[in-house]
Design an enzyme around this catalytic site. Structure first.
Site, PDB file in Angstrom:
ATOM      1  N   SER A 126      -1.251   1.902  -6.162  1.00 35.26           N
ATOM      2  CA  SER A 126      -1.216   3.080  -7.035  1.00 35.26           C
ATOM      3  C   SER A 126      -2.307   4.095  -6.721  1.00 35.26           C
ATOM      4  O   SER A 126      -2.077   5.307  -6.815  1.00 35.26           O
ATOM      5  CB  SER A 126      -1.334   2.641  -8.498  1.00 35.26           C
ATOM      6  OG  SER A 126      -0.290   1.778  -8.846  1.00 35.26           O
ATOM      7  N   HIS A 176      -6.377   4.878 -10.567  1.00 39.41           N
ATOM      8  CA  HIS A 176      -5.429   5.985 -10.549  1.00 39.41           C
ATOM      9  C   HIS A 176      -6.133   7.334 -10.470  1.00 39.41           C
ATOM     10  O   HIS A 176      -5.810   8.174  -9.622  1.00 39.41           O
ATOM     11  CB  HIS A 176      -4.559   5.947 -11.809  1.00 39.41           C
ATOM     12  CG  HIS A 176      -3.497   4.907 -11.779  1.00 39.41           C
ATOM     13  ND1 HIS A 176      -2.386   4.935 -12.606  1.00 39.41           N
ATOM     14  CD2 HIS A 176      -3.353   3.789 -11.009  1.00 39.41           C
ATOM     15  CE1 HIS A 176      -1.615   3.892 -12.359  1.00 39.41           C
ATOM     16  NE2 HIS A 176      -2.194   3.173 -11.407  1.00 39.41           N
TER      17      HIS A 176
END
Length: 202
Positions: A126, A176
């Site tokens: 991610s 993230h």
């Protein structure tokens, strides 16, 4: 722009780095999911465990970006890479694309180590995927109204992805956001108007 109309063979030839990353991630997931003790050990040895990084296992700052926690985790990340990766690879070129992807993922893991707490454990691509989003954010910043379709598509996706990061349980928020920031910073360098002009002169 992000609708994939290529055949399988055309996709592989046009986007070799995206294809290679997808294949590697799926292969490693299949390998670590086998019902053997060495498969579980391989998974454990690559997992991002801050306590073990602190003990000197520095490879865990790289390997987590090739491991996934469950098939849905893998499919979501690979689908994002499949859809958004090709356009970035086409725009930046292969070397710049893999630089954005790898550095975003690695720095996401480094940030998770320094700011996530010693008890933190994590895995997933991610951070690198958010690096792709960040690079598109930089392109939007420079092009402004020149590429309205890109802005209309990517800006809501970036905003929604950030919002979902904070709403979903068990998400590595630090990874993230760090990946997004690193991708944006690298994109600011790559997409600077003077540098883009130099690409076109080659």
């Amino acid at each position: 722009m992000f609708i994939r109309t290529e055949s399988f063979s055309q996709y592989i030839r046009a986007y070799p780095f995206v294809t290679a990353l997808i294949v590697i991630n799926i292969f490693i997931y299949a390998l670590t999911g086998m019902p053997f003790s060495w498969s579980k050990e391989l998974y454990y040895q690559g997992f991002g465990i801050n306590a073990l990084v602190a003990e000197g296992e520095w490879w865990r700052l790289l390997t987590p970006m090739f491991l996934h926690i469950g098939v849905m985790h893998l499919l979501f990340n690979m689908f994002s890479l499949f859809i958004f990766g090709p356009e970035l690879e086409k725009i930046t070129g292969k070397a710049r694309f893999i630089t954005i992807y790898m550095l975003s993922g690695i720095f996401a893991n480094i940030a998770t180590y320094f700011f996530g707490g010693i008890e933190t454990a994590h895995a997933g691509a991610s951070g690198a995927i958010f690096g792709i989003f960040g690079a598109f954010g930089a392109l939007i910043y420079y092009t402004k109204k020149a590429l309205p379709q890109l802005r209309q598509i990517m800006l809501p996706i970036i905003i929604l992805s950030v919002i979902m990061t904070f709403l979903q349980p068990g998400v590595n928020i630090i990874g993230h956001i760090s990946g997004l920031i690193v991708g944006f910073i690298i994109g600011l360098s790559y997409f600077h108007p003077k540098r883009v002009v130099s690409w076109r002169k080659r």
